[in-house]
Design an enzyme around this catalytic site. Structure first.
Site, mmCIF file in Angstrom:
data_model
loop_
_atom_site.group_PDB
_atom_site.id
_atom_site.type_symbol
_atom_site.label_atom_id
_atom_site.label_comp_id
_atom_site.label_asym_id
_atom_site.label_seq_id
_atom_site.Cartn_x
_atom_site.Cartn_y
_atom_site.Cartn_z
ATOM 1 N N TYR A 80 -96.090 -83.442 -62.702
ATOM 2 C CA TYR A 80 -96.071 -83.229 -64.148
ATOM 3 C C TYR A 80 -97.076 -84.157 -64.830
ATOM 4 O O TYR A 80 -97.867 -83.733 -65.681
ATOM 5 C CB TYR A 80 -94.667 -83.478 -64.704
ATOM 6 C CG TYR A 80 -94.576 -83.223 -66.199
ATOM 7 C CD1 TYR A 80 -94.549 -81.925 -66.689
ATOM 8 C CD2 TYR A 80 -94.525 -84.280 -67.104
ATOM 9 C CE1 TYR A 80 -94.478 -81.686 -68.058
ATOM 10 C CE2 TYR A 80 -94.457 -84.052 -68.466
ATOM 11 C CZ TYR A 80 -94.433 -82.745 -68.938
ATOM 12 O OH TYR A 80 -94.374 -82.511 -70.293
ATOM 13 N N SER A 127 -98.457 -85.258 -72.835
ATOM 14 C CA SER A 127 -97.249 -86.052 -72.615
ATOM 15 C C SER A 127 -97.682 -87.484 -72.380
ATOM 16 O O SER A 127 -98.759 -87.732 -71.812
ATOM 17 C CB SER A 127 -96.481 -85.551 -71.393
ATOM 18 O OG SER A 127 -95.504 -86.491 -70.977
#
Length: 252
Positions: free
Chosen positions: A159, A145
């Site tokens: 995250y 990501s």
């Protein structure tokens, strides 16, 4: 049309929906036989398998819980038993937990810890299990990501941390397996039109987030899966240890 992956066998973890399903379809479109793993919906997984078979390739779905590190070797064993080999791994399975700042008294530590287990340790376990049997000249792709290297908003520490860990791990694996001409790369998408993104952002993308993008939209699944195809294809053999953003310039 040339099928540049004909004769190759690929495994896409978390392949029953979202980017995993789109990537599995892109691989099949280029002639690869494809296994997908899933954890919950056998119905969705079988629907993807039928789409893959309609492209004239062999395809199968295996249930495997990436939160359980002990499930990785049986998954790899099933893929090799079914197809006879394994050439490509796309470590795609992951979750995103709705973020809070780390000083929030209501921090959901149970699910944040599960996020680390699935996003990091699950991918590590699959890679470890696959490495001894992966074909020389094979390919490993980690779906990271943009948050792994650039965090433009609060509430994403855990995250982002899981995706940053994947970057370091992938580069180490690239060193370990380079002697066998196995390439290892990380693709870092920004926001995509997936169920996971909707769970975190709600319906639509906030204007404030879009305003951070020079190209003022989110990525399509096709744009990201097309990069996977390039990296696992014949022209990707000299690219390894790379971390490539597909995020509309959000990090610049």
């Amino acid at each position: 049309m040339s099928k540049i992956l004909k004769g190759k066998v690929a495994l896409v973890t978390g392949g029953s929906r979202g980017l995993g399903a789109a990537t599995a379809e892109a691989l099949a479109e280029e002639g690869a036989d494809v296994a997908i793993s899933y954890v919950a919906s056998s119905e969705k997984a079988e629907a993807v398998v039928e789409k893959l078979k309609a492209r004239g390739v062999r395809a199968v779905a295996f249930r495997s819980d990436q939160a359980d590190m002990a499930a990785a070797k049986p998954l790899i064993d099933k893929v090799v038993e079914y197809f006879g080999k394994l050439d490509i791994i796309v470590n795609n399975a992951a979750i995103a937990v709705q973020g809070k700042t780390v000083d929030d008294p209501a921090l959901d530590t149970v699910n944040l810890d599960r996020q680390w287990q699935i996003n990091v340790m699950g991918s590590v376990a699959v890679t470890r299990a696959a490495a001894p049997v992966l074909s020389d000249g094979g390919r490993i792709i980690f779906i990271g990501s943009l948050l792994g290297t650039h965090v433009p908003f609060a509430g994403a520490a855990d995250y982002a941390g899981t995706k940053a860990a994947i970057v370091g791990y992938a580069r180490g694996v690239a060193r370990d397996l380079g002697g066998r001409n196995i390439t290892v790369n990380v693709i870092q998408p920004g926001v995509m039109p997936t169920d996971m993104a909707a769970d975190v952002l709600g319906e639509g993308v906030p204007e404030a987030l879009l305003n951070l993008h020079p190209i003022r939209r989110i990525a399509t699944l096709e744009e990201v899966s097309a990069l996977v195809i390039h990296l696992v294809g014949p022209n990707g053999g000299y690219m390894t240890g790379g971390v490539i953003d597909v995020a509309g310039g959000l990090a610049i």
